[in-house]
Design a protein around this motif. Sequence first.
Motif, PDB file in Angstrom:
ATOM      1  N   PRO A 102       0.875  -1.033   0.005  1.00  0.00           N
ATOM      2  CA  PRO A 102      -0.008   0.186   0.127  1.00  0.00           C
ATOM      3  C   PRO A 102       0.915   1.185   0.208  1.00  0.00           C
ATOM      4  CG  PRO A 102      -0.113  -1.134   2.242  1.00  0.00           C
ATOM      5  CD  PRO A 102       0.626  -2.055   1.180  1.00  0.00           C
ATOM      6  N   THR A 103       0.448   2.187  -0.674  1.00  0.00           N
ATOM      7  CA  THR A 103       1.125   3.459  -0.977  1.00  0.00           C
ATOM      8  C   THR A 103       0.233   4.776  -0.803  1.00  0.00           C
ATOM      9  OG1 THR A 103       2.645   2.559  -2.284  1.00  0.00           O
ATOM     10  CG2 THR A 103       2.728   4.836  -2.341  1.00  0.00           C
ATOM     11  N   VAL A 104       0.975   5.979  -0.081  1.00  0.00           N
ATOM     12  CA  VAL A 104       0.104   7.032  -0.093  1.00  0.00           C
ATOM     13  C   VAL A 104       1.016   8.090  -0.613  1.00  0.00           C
ATOM     14  CG1 VAL A 104      -0.943   8.700   1.450  1.00  0.00           C
ATOM     15  CG2 VAL A 104      -1.383   6.281   1.844  1.00  0.00           C
ATOM     16  N   VAL A 105       0.463   8.982  -1.502  1.00  0.00           N
ATOM     17  CA  VAL A 105       1.269   9.949  -2.071  1.00  0.00           C
ATOM     18  C   VAL A 105       0.728  11.318  -1.206  1.00  0.00           C
ATOM     19  CG1 VAL A 105       1.605  11.674  -3.952  1.00  0.00           C
ATOM     20  CG2 VAL A 105       1.859   9.164  -4.356  1.00  0.00           C
ATOM     21  N   ALA A 106       1.852  12.024  -0.837  1.00  0.00           N
ATOM     22  CA  ALA A 106       1.425  13.348  -0.036  1.00  0.00           C
ATOM     23  C   ALA A 106       1.935  14.459  -1.114  1.00  0.00           C
ATOM     24  CB  ALA A 106       2.535  13.473   1.173  1.00  0.00           C
ATOM     25  N   ASP A 107       1.020  15.243  -1.508  1.00  0.00           N
ATOM     26  CA  ASP A 107       1.089  16.405  -2.423  1.00  0.00           C
ATOM     27  C   ASP A 107       1.396  16.117  -3.778  1.00  0.00           C
ATOM     28  OD1 ASP A 107       0.855  18.399  -0.472  1.00  0.00           O
ATOM     29  OD2 ASP A 107       3.036  18.469  -0.017  1.00  0.00           O
ATOM     30  N   GLN A 108       2.311  15.552  -4.330  1.00  0.00           N
ATOM     31  CA  GLN A 108       2.641  15.320  -5.584  1.00  0.00           C
ATOM     32  C   GLN A 108       3.362  13.912  -5.800  1.00  0.00           C
ATOM     33  OE1 GLN A 108       4.566  18.889  -7.161  1.00  0.00           O
ATOM     34  NE2 GLN A 108       6.052  19.023  -5.293  1.00  0.00           N
ATOM     35  N   PRO A 109       3.361  13.118  -7.097  1.00  0.00           N
ATOM     36  CA  PRO A 109       2.387  13.706  -8.023  1.00  0.00           C
ATOM     37  C   PRO A 109       0.932  13.279  -7.902  1.00  0.00           C
ATOM     38  CG  PRO A 109       3.445  11.714  -8.649  1.00  0.00           C
ATOM     39  CD  PRO A 109       4.125  12.086  -7.323  1.00  0.00           C
ATOM     40  N   MET A 110       0.059  13.945  -8.485  1.00  0.00           N
ATOM     41  CA  MET A 110      -1.517  13.910  -8.571  1.00  0.00           C
ATOM     42  C   MET A 110      -1.986  12.657  -9.461  1.00  0.00           C
ATOM     43  SD  MET A 110      -2.516  17.883  -8.623  1.00  0.00           S
ATOM     44  CE  MET A 110      -1.940  19.125  -7.535  1.00  0.00           C
ATOM     45  N   ASN A 111      -3.120  12.044  -9.257  1.00  0.00           N
ATOM     46  CA  ASN A 111      -3.774  11.130  -9.805  1.00  0.00           C
ATOM     47  C   ASN A 111      -2.853   9.837 -10.421  1.00  0.00           C
ATOM     48  OD1 ASN A 111      -5.892  13.036 -10.229  1.00  0.00           O
ATOM     49  ND2 ASN A 111      -4.763  14.186 -11.603  1.00  0.00           N
ATOM     50  N   ARG A 138      -3.861   9.552  -1.986  1.00  0.00           N
ATOM     51  CA  ARG A 138      -3.307  10.686  -2.383  1.00  0.00           C
ATOM     52  C   ARG A 138      -3.947  11.578  -0.936  1.00  0.00           C
ATOM     53  NH1 ARG A 138      -4.290  16.123  -4.621  1.00  0.00           N
ATOM     54  NH2 ARG A 138      -2.236  17.170  -4.636  1.00  0.00           N
ATOM     55  N   VAL A 139      -2.949  12.560  -0.267  1.00  0.00           N
ATOM     56  CA  VAL A 139      -3.333  13.678   0.542  1.00  0.00           C
ATOM     57  C   VAL A 139      -2.612  14.982   0.185  1.00  0.00           C
ATOM     58  CG1 VAL A 139      -1.695  12.960   2.182  1.00  0.00           C
ATOM     59  CG2 VAL A 139      -3.702  14.565   2.762  1.00  0.00           C
ATOM     60  N   GLY A 140      -3.366  15.907  -0.105  1.00  0.00           N
ATOM     61  CA  GLY A 140      -2.888  17.317  -0.536  1.00  0.00           C
ATOM     62  C   GLY A 140      -3.501  18.313  -0.011  1.00  0.00           C
ATOM     63  N   VAL A 141      -3.300  19.752  -0.451  1.00  0.00           N
ATOM     64  CA  VAL A 141      -4.016  20.564  -0.176  1.00  0.00           C
ATOM     65  C   VAL A 141      -4.478  21.499  -1.303  1.00  0.00           C
ATOM     66  CG1 VAL A 141      -2.689  20.976   1.932  1.00  0.00           C
ATOM     67  CG2 VAL A 141      -1.999  22.443  -0.069  1.00  0.00           C
ATOM     68  N   ASP A 142      -5.430  22.305  -1.026  1.00  0.00           N
ATOM     69  CA  ASP A 142      -5.888  23.169  -2.307  1.00  0.00           C
ATOM     70  C   ASP A 142      -5.115  24.255  -2.458  1.00  0.00           C
ATOM     71  OD1 ASP A 142      -7.423  24.462  -4.117  1.00  0.00           O
ATOM     72  OD2 ASP A 142      -8.833  25.087  -2.894  1.00  0.00           O
ATOM     73  N   ASP A 143      -3.633  23.853  -3.362  1.00  0.00           N
ATOM     74  CA  ASP A 143      -2.871  24.844  -3.801  1.00  0.00           C
ATOM     75  C   ASP A 143      -3.347  26.034  -4.747  1.00  0.00           C
ATOM     76  OD1 ASP A 143      -0.378  23.674  -2.561  1.00  0.00           O
ATOM     77  OD2 ASP A 143      -0.891  22.000  -3.517  1.00  0.00           O
ATOM     78  N   SER A 193      -8.886  10.304  -2.178  1.00  0.00           N
ATOM     79  CA  SER A 193      -8.022  11.427  -2.251  1.00  0.00           C
ATOM     80  C   SER A 193      -8.511  12.502  -1.260  1.00  0.00           C
ATOM     81  CB  SER A 193      -8.195  12.117  -3.691  1.00  0.00           C
ATOM     82  OG  SER A 193      -7.507  13.278  -3.859  1.00  0.00           O
ATOM     83  N   VAL A 194      -7.569  12.824  -0.258  1.00  0.00           N
ATOM     84  CA  VAL A 194      -8.169  13.816   0.662  1.00  0.00           C
ATOM     85  C   VAL A 194      -7.378  15.229   0.251  1.00  0.00           C
ATOM     86  CG1 VAL A 194      -8.216  14.466   3.153  1.00  0.00           C
ATOM     87  CG2 VAL A 194      -8.301  12.125   2.394  1.00  0.00           C
ATOM     88  N   ILE A 195      -8.135  16.580   0.092  1.00  0.00           N
ATOM     89  CA  ILE A 195      -7.731  17.379  -0.223  1.00  0.00           C
ATOM     90  C   ILE A 195      -8.182  18.313   0.824  1.00  0.00           C
ATOM     91  CG2 ILE A 195      -7.641  19.484  -1.911  1.00  0.00           C
ATOM     92  CD1 ILE A 195      -6.543  16.885  -2.672  1.00  0.00           C
ATOM     93  N   LEU A 196      -6.921  19.139   1.535  1.00  0.00           N
ATOM     94  CA  LEU A 196      -7.199  19.872   2.738  1.00  0.00           C
ATOM     95  C   LEU A 196      -7.374  21.203   2.484  1.00  0.00           C
ATOM     96  CD1 LEU A 196      -4.798  18.255   5.246  1.00  0.00           C
ATOM     97  CD2 LEU A 196      -7.201  17.756   5.094  1.00  0.00           C
ATOM     98  N   PRO A 197      -8.004  22.258   3.003  1.00  0.00           N
ATOM     99  CA  PRO A 197      -8.264  23.604   2.738  1.00  0.00           C
ATOM    100  C   PRO A 197      -7.262  24.451   3.238  1.00  0.00           C
ATOM    101  CG  PRO A 197      -9.555  23.212   4.821  1.00  0.00           C
ATOM    102  CD  PRO A 197      -9.071  21.508   4.392  1.00  0.00           C
ATOM    103  N   THR A 198      -7.141  25.562   2.579  1.00  0.00           N
ATOM    104  CA  THR A 198      -6.007  26.334   2.843  1.00  0.00           C
ATOM    105  C   THR A 198      -6.359  27.649   3.578  1.00  0.00           C
ATOM    106  OG1 THR A 198      -5.838  27.334   0.836  1.00  0.00           O
ATOM    107  CG2 THR A 198      -4.240  25.451   1.336  1.00  0.00           C
ATOM    108  N   GLU A 199      -5.553  28.553   4.141  1.00  0.00           N
ATOM    109  CA  GLU A 199      -6.205  29.907   4.920  1.00  0.00           C
ATOM    110  C   GLU A 199      -5.337  30.846   4.382  1.00  0.00           C
ATOM    111  OE1 GLU A 199      -6.943  31.463   9.302  1.00  0.00           O
ATOM    112  OE2 GLU A 199      -5.713  29.547   9.092  1.00  0.00           O
TER     113      GLU A 199
END
Length: 361
Positions: A145-154, A160-165, A335-341
């Motif tokens: 099992p593998t999880v990508v943080a940020d990049q690459p996408m898709n 994958r877990v990333g933020v709304d860049d 895919s989890v996309i976290l909000p930014t502020e």
Amino acid sequence: MRRPATLASLAAELGVSRTTVSNAYNRPDQLSVQLRNRVLETARRMGYPGPDPVARSLRTRQARAVGLLLTEELSFAFSDPAALGFLEGLAGACENAGQGLLLMPASRRNSDVTTVHQASVDGFVVYSVPEQDPHLRAVLERPLPTVVADQPMNVPGVDRVGVDDRGGMLAMAAHLVELGHRRIGVICMRLNNTPADGLADLDRQRTAGYSVQRERLTGLREGFASAGVDWTEVPVVQRFDHTLESGASAAADLLDAHSDLTALVCTSDVLALGALRLAGERGWSVPEKLTITGFDGVPEAIGAGLTTVRQPVREKGRIAGELLLSRGDRTEPKSVILPTELVIGRTSGTATPPTRWFSGL
């Protein structure tokens, strides 16, 4: 010379089975408190170090460790503030699950993937690597099992877990447009894995192998387009190394070449802090004469009053670990996309008529 104690010799000394000794270490709930204490005390007296973790992993087919792949030098995980926050969150998730964490630096200058092939881990977290990275390909070749943080996408079949860049930079652009800024310069992190500094033209921006940088630039481009800013007229300077010195040198290059800029937008806080340092050294007034902004929301930037886009780096690390460790038999990727502020600090202000920037003043 006395021979070292083994599981068998310890069991014989205690008059119990080898399974009982093993359970004292691996399944303590199977023994009474008194019996387990007697096993452990006798083990200490005889110098028995405990079950061999390598042999145990061969029997159970579990290494009880998560591999964190970094295509940077090992020191990056402890020196880059955003990476450090991510590492803290991931380590916490592993700790809560009783798992170890194996840091696997894979230098971008070295295509040898032996470290990945030989890693004794139960799964991988891949932290922010470029598309077509050979170490990522090596990870995907292993049935883990593998999880990508940020990049690459898709990446097919991979969580994958990333933020709304893009959304974060859209908000930043809207803030600067409202303040009247139309002549901006951009300092960005590396766009590809080939060492290069200097101006990044439109083609290099569109084909960036680092999708996070591509998304952040896209957000800026779209945000300023709403105010009629022609992106082809916006100078974008990239720096391969992610350091304060890189931010300072990029700021100098931009302002020495473009005397009418009223704002520098940086795609990371580290680069922005470098630009701020240069502004102080040259006596530039921030934000009265020059606005400087960043992205990440690391503690050093917040402490400096930087206007920035804050992303939840610790939460991102925690979620990456939890996605990996709780996957079970799930086959569909998540895919989890976290909000930014947007955090408005002391370094952004109303655009003023430009004055010429002199490198020595």
